[in-house]
Design a protein around this motif. Structure first.
Motif, PDB file in Angstrom:
ATOM      1  N   GLN A  94      -0.850 100.570  32.208  1.00 11.25           N
ATOM      2  CA  GLN A  94      -2.067 100.872  32.640  1.00 11.25           C
ATOM      3  C   GLN A  94      -2.552 101.347  31.353  1.00 11.25           C
ATOM      4  OE1 GLN A  94      -3.560 103.490  35.263  1.00 11.25           O
ATOM      5  NE2 GLN A  94      -5.253 104.157  34.242  1.00 11.25           N
ATOM      6  N   ALA A  97      -2.359  97.698  28.862  1.00 11.95           N
ATOM      7  CA  ALA A  97      -3.408  97.513  28.854  1.00 11.95           C
ATOM      8  C   ALA A  97      -4.319  97.728  28.405  1.00 11.95           C
ATOM      9  CB  ALA A  97      -3.383  97.157  30.083  1.00 11.95           C
ATOM     10  N   HIS A  98      -4.630  98.622  28.590  1.00 12.46           N
ATOM     11  CA  HIS A  98      -5.434 100.344  27.776  1.00 12.46           C
ATOM     12  C   HIS A  98      -5.640  99.844  26.427  1.00 12.46           C
ATOM     13  CE1 HIS A  98      -9.152 102.768  27.976  1.00 12.46           C
ATOM     14  NE2 HIS A  98      -8.212 103.433  26.972  1.00 12.46           N
ATOM     15  N   ASN A 100      -4.234  97.410  24.750  1.00 11.20           N
ATOM     16  CA  ASN A 100      -3.724  96.164  24.032  1.00 11.20           C
ATOM     17  C   ASN A 100      -5.966  96.038  24.000  1.00 11.20           C
ATOM     18  OD1 ASN A 100      -1.024  95.844  23.031  1.00 11.20           O
ATOM     19  ND2 ASN A 100      -0.714  95.069  25.416  1.00 11.20           N
ATOM     20  N   ALA A 101      -6.428  96.294  24.877  1.00 10.03           N
ATOM     21  CA  ALA A 101      -7.465  96.072  25.168  1.00 10.03           C
ATOM     22  C   ALA A 101      -8.445  97.018  24.294  1.00 10.03           C
ATOM     23  CB  ALA A 101      -8.335  96.145  26.549  1.00 10.03           C
ATOM     24  N   ALA A 104      -8.157  95.543  20.871  1.00  6.25           N
ATOM     25  CA  ALA A 104      -8.787  93.716  21.248  1.00  6.25           C
ATOM     26  C   ALA A 104     -10.493  93.295  20.782  1.00  6.25           C
ATOM     27  CB  ALA A 104      -8.350  92.891  21.947  1.00  6.25           C
ATOM     28  N   ARG A 105     -11.089  94.670  20.894  1.00  8.72           N
ATOM     29  CA  ARG A 105     -12.112  95.103  21.260  1.00  8.72           C
ATOM     30  C   ARG A 105     -12.771  94.348  19.682  1.00  8.72           C
ATOM     31  NH1 ARG A 105     -14.479 100.625  23.435  1.00  8.72           N
ATOM     32  NH2 ARG A 105     -16.747  99.787  23.233  1.00  8.72           N
TER      33      ARG A 105
END
Length: 200
Positions: A94, A97-98, A100-101, A104-105
């Motif tokens: 988690q 994923a957080h 990397n997200a 990517a914003r």
């Protein structure tokens, strides 16, 4: 002493001097103070003056910090993580994923600037207008750079009594994040030895 934005973010949870834990991101006001202190690390890409220092931004930075601290705990493993949040760490998948997200914003493009007679340097070009998104993405990219760089191998959780910080080990025998933590650890060991001797 070198400073890393990811380590500075993780260090917003710290010993408060009275045996408890302080949070430099506890309020929007304290978050704003922390961000202004990091302006030099964030570079020209993040317009600190243009940020809306509100609860939305604060909660996003706190959640990013949770991910970073979970990944720091993974990096120091099998040594124990910081005592501040060892009992409530975000799962590693988690956290990845957080992170990397968040990175990517903001879509960025590296740009080369080469002034006449000067030295070439790189910059980042972005069409993102929201300064908060730029800040979150910059902090996430800094964490990615830190965790994929050579300093990850030297990352440690300070094991001094009551300390909750992570630090980058700068020499072979370093055990604590700062001298005051070393003093506290030595005093605690002396106290334990003294009590063990008097109990006999």
């Amino acid at each position: 002493m070198e400073r890393w934005p990811a380590l500075e973010l993780a260090s917003t949870i710290r010993h408060d001097g009275d045996g408890g834990v302080a949070d430099d991101l506890a309020t929007a006001q304290s978050m704003a103070r922390w961000i202004h202190q990091q302006a030099d690390l964030l570079g020209t890409h993040v317009d600190v003056a243009g940020l809306s220092m509100d609860e939305r931004l604060r909660s996003e930075i706190v959640e990013l910090r949770r991910a970073v601290r979970a990944l720091f705990a993974q990096a120091v493993s099998p040594a124990p993580p910081s005592r501040a949040d060892a009992h409530r760490l975000m799962p590693v998948e988690q956290a990845l994923a957080h992170l990397n997200a968040a990175a990517a914003r903001e879509a960025i493009v590296p740009q080369l600037a080469w002034p006449a007679g000067g030295t070439p340097r790189t910059g980042l070009l972005s069409n993102e207008r929201d300064a908060g998104i730029r800040l979150i993405a910059a902090l996430a990219r800094a964490a990615i750079d830190f965790l994929s760089g050579p300093q990850r191998e030297q990352l440690r959780a300070c094991n001094a009594p009551r300390c909750v910080r992570y630090f980058v080990k700068s020499h072979g025998r370093q055990e604590w994040c700062k001298p005051s933590c070393g003093n506290r650890a030595r005093a605690a060991r002396h106290y334990q030895r003294h009590n063990a001797t008097t109990a006999q």
